[in-house]
Design an enzyme around this catalytic site. Sequence first.
Site, PDB file in Angstrom:
ATOM      1  CG  PHE B 178      -1.776  -1.037   1.517  1.00 50.03           C
ATOM      2  CD1 PHE B 178      -1.351  -2.199   2.164  1.00 50.03           C
ATOM      3  CD2 PHE B 178      -3.116  -0.918   1.156  1.00 50.03           C
ATOM      4  CE1 PHE B 178      -2.258  -3.237   2.414  1.00 50.03           C
ATOM      5  CE2 PHE B 178      -4.009  -1.947   1.406  1.00 50.03           C
ATOM      6  CZ  PHE B 178      -3.575  -3.105   2.040  1.00 50.03           C
ATOM      7  CG  ASP B 179       1.000   5.896  -1.624  1.00 46.77           C
ATOM      8  OD1 ASP B 179       0.269   6.757  -2.141  1.00 46.77           O
ATOM      9  OD2 ASP B 179       2.022   6.182  -0.957  1.00 46.77           O
ATOM     10  N   GLY B 180       0.949   5.201   1.271  1.00 49.33           N
ATOM     11  CA  GLY B 180       0.417   5.749   2.515  1.00 49.33           C
ATOM     12  C   GLY B 180      -0.614   6.832   2.296  1.00 49.33           C
ATOM     13  CG  PHE B 295      -4.095  -1.135  -3.173  1.00 55.82           C
ATOM     14  CD1 PHE B 295      -3.767  -2.200  -2.344  1.00 55.82           C
ATOM     15  CD2 PHE B 295      -5.189  -1.253  -4.014  1.00 55.82           C
ATOM     16  CE1 PHE B 295      -4.527  -3.364  -2.359  1.00 55.82           C
ATOM     17  CE2 PHE B 295      -5.950  -2.420  -4.035  1.00 55.82           C
ATOM     18  CZ  PHE B 295      -5.613  -3.486  -3.207  1.00 55.82           C
ATOM     19  CG  ASP B 297      -2.587   8.924  -4.146  1.00 60.21           C
ATOM     20  OD1 ASP B 297      -2.730  10.166  -4.212  1.00 60.21           O
ATOM     21  OD2 ASP B 297      -1.541   8.375  -3.753  1.00 60.21           O
TER      22      ASP B 297
END
Lengths: 261, 336
Positions: B178-180, B295, B297
Amino acid sequence: MVSTVQNTDVKQKDSDHAVVVAVASRAVFEPGAGGGDGVYAEGVAFPLLQALQKVNERLLEENSAESLLFDIVLITTDSQQQQQSSQLISSTKHYGLEVSRFCFSTEEDFSESLLKNNVQLFLSTDRNEVSQTSQKGVLSALLDEYTASCPSEQLRVLLCGDAVIRPDTNPTPASRQAAQSFSARLGKMRQRFGMSDSPLSITLMTSCGGRDSCGGALQTLRSLGISADEAYCLAGAPQGPILSVLRPHFLLSDGFSGLED
Amino acid sequence: MSEMKPSDVAAAEDSSEEQDWNAAKTFFDSLKSNKPRPPKPRFAVSIAVSSRTLFNMVAERKIYEEEGVEKYVAFQVEHENEPLKPGPAFPFVKVGLRTSLFTHFQLAFNLSDLTIERFCMTGGKSPIGYLEAYMTNLYLSKDSDKVTEAIEAGIAAATVFMPEKESELSDTQLRVAFDGDAVLFSDESEIIVKQHGLDTFFEHEKHFENQPLAQGPLKCFLEALGKLQRKFYSKNERLNCPIRTFLVTARSAASSGARVLKTLRSWGLEIDEALFLAGAPKGPLLQKIQPHIFFDDQMFHIEGAKDLGTIAAHVPYGIGQKYHKGKLIEQPAKKE
């Protein structure tokens, strides 16, 4: 004793080709409630009737000589409503409902009168009534309060691929046959329209079985000439959530299982 | 196949979830099959994948777009006995199922050897109602409009992309990266970077180090994975846990990393590995991690990941959507 009154406001359907649907008048109009001017208030099956009419309208738009139409009959056993038969008829005309005829019957002769009228589907809010007529071989489906919140612009029919939805209607070979032949005609009607913007939508749902069960049911439908718009294989998930999203006007079970005994 | 007995049927009619699940278990128990039994749904994570993410349907999609829906249907029927090739979400789903982690609500029909038993074919309608009804923990699709709709409805969702090259992925451990910011966390800090620059960002993060960030669209999915992980920990299987989670963030450990870790702690969530890149490209690192899905954004990072063989999923959320490589994108007029 059965008496039938034709609705002179409505063009009678070709009885050889039309799909006769009988609806209990108690479901169409609120019993006892006076809507003012001696007109009954709308009952839970009102959107359903409007949806049936919508299908007829669109069928005739596609082909003005179409004979595969819904032939709607209002049937009344309630002696109270029978006494107010003129009010029933005038209410129907008031709302412009496309009811071809009114059937007034006693409880004993009820199933007989359905069979005599060549009724292919009977709809009622009364569970006992539905159970009885079903056992006599008339394809029947129960309407409930959720039917009232269904759309009136599109008729939504749910076919259940595993016969566990309605445990009180024991599937006899006759009722299975009735379900299949009714659905086949529905499938034919559906073919008159394109993939999108159809006034009729047929959905298949299998509740318990896995994907083979659903796949089999889809094959069965296809063999009957029915192309489902939507299909749901729940594999044990609860039905409640999906029914609230699907909002079918009524459910038909029996006769669609892919893995028939 | 055994018929449902009347008593089971009566139980199934009861609207309580418990009865339905019991009926399902009875049914599954009666099946004679060598396939792994699907997990009892309440303890599993529910994923919804669209058919185009599970399978490679590029050719079919072309027909749909260029020749219309009727031709598309005809094509599908003609080829219905040919199995579809795997799509980008295939490894993620396969390993998730194999390690008995997921139950699936799957929007496809032509299935291969996956034990996916549950599916919805909504005939083109939006699946959001169904996702909500079945409390889906994650929705994967190729359709960014549907994904955006899902995120707006509070469902973790992402648009999945097929990588340029194939990579060797683990068959026994599900690895999720995951990105943060704007994925696990809200985009509040990212707004500061975009509008006020990095220096202001560092100061801000240091100043608010002890104030948890607000949650982002995928936080609840991480939470669901965490619940599954804890079941393995409780059985003393931490070392062999079939799920491993990664945080891959452009933040730097020294200046802005602490806030992230403290936020996770305040949520009671663990992440197995936290990797602070301090602005370095994510692609090479992801190549080493080899997650089944990553993931982020920002499309810039998605593309970087894809180029080096990582299956990347875009989360269309937050201020990152208005920028490309740090520059503000000219927004086209919104479609009505």
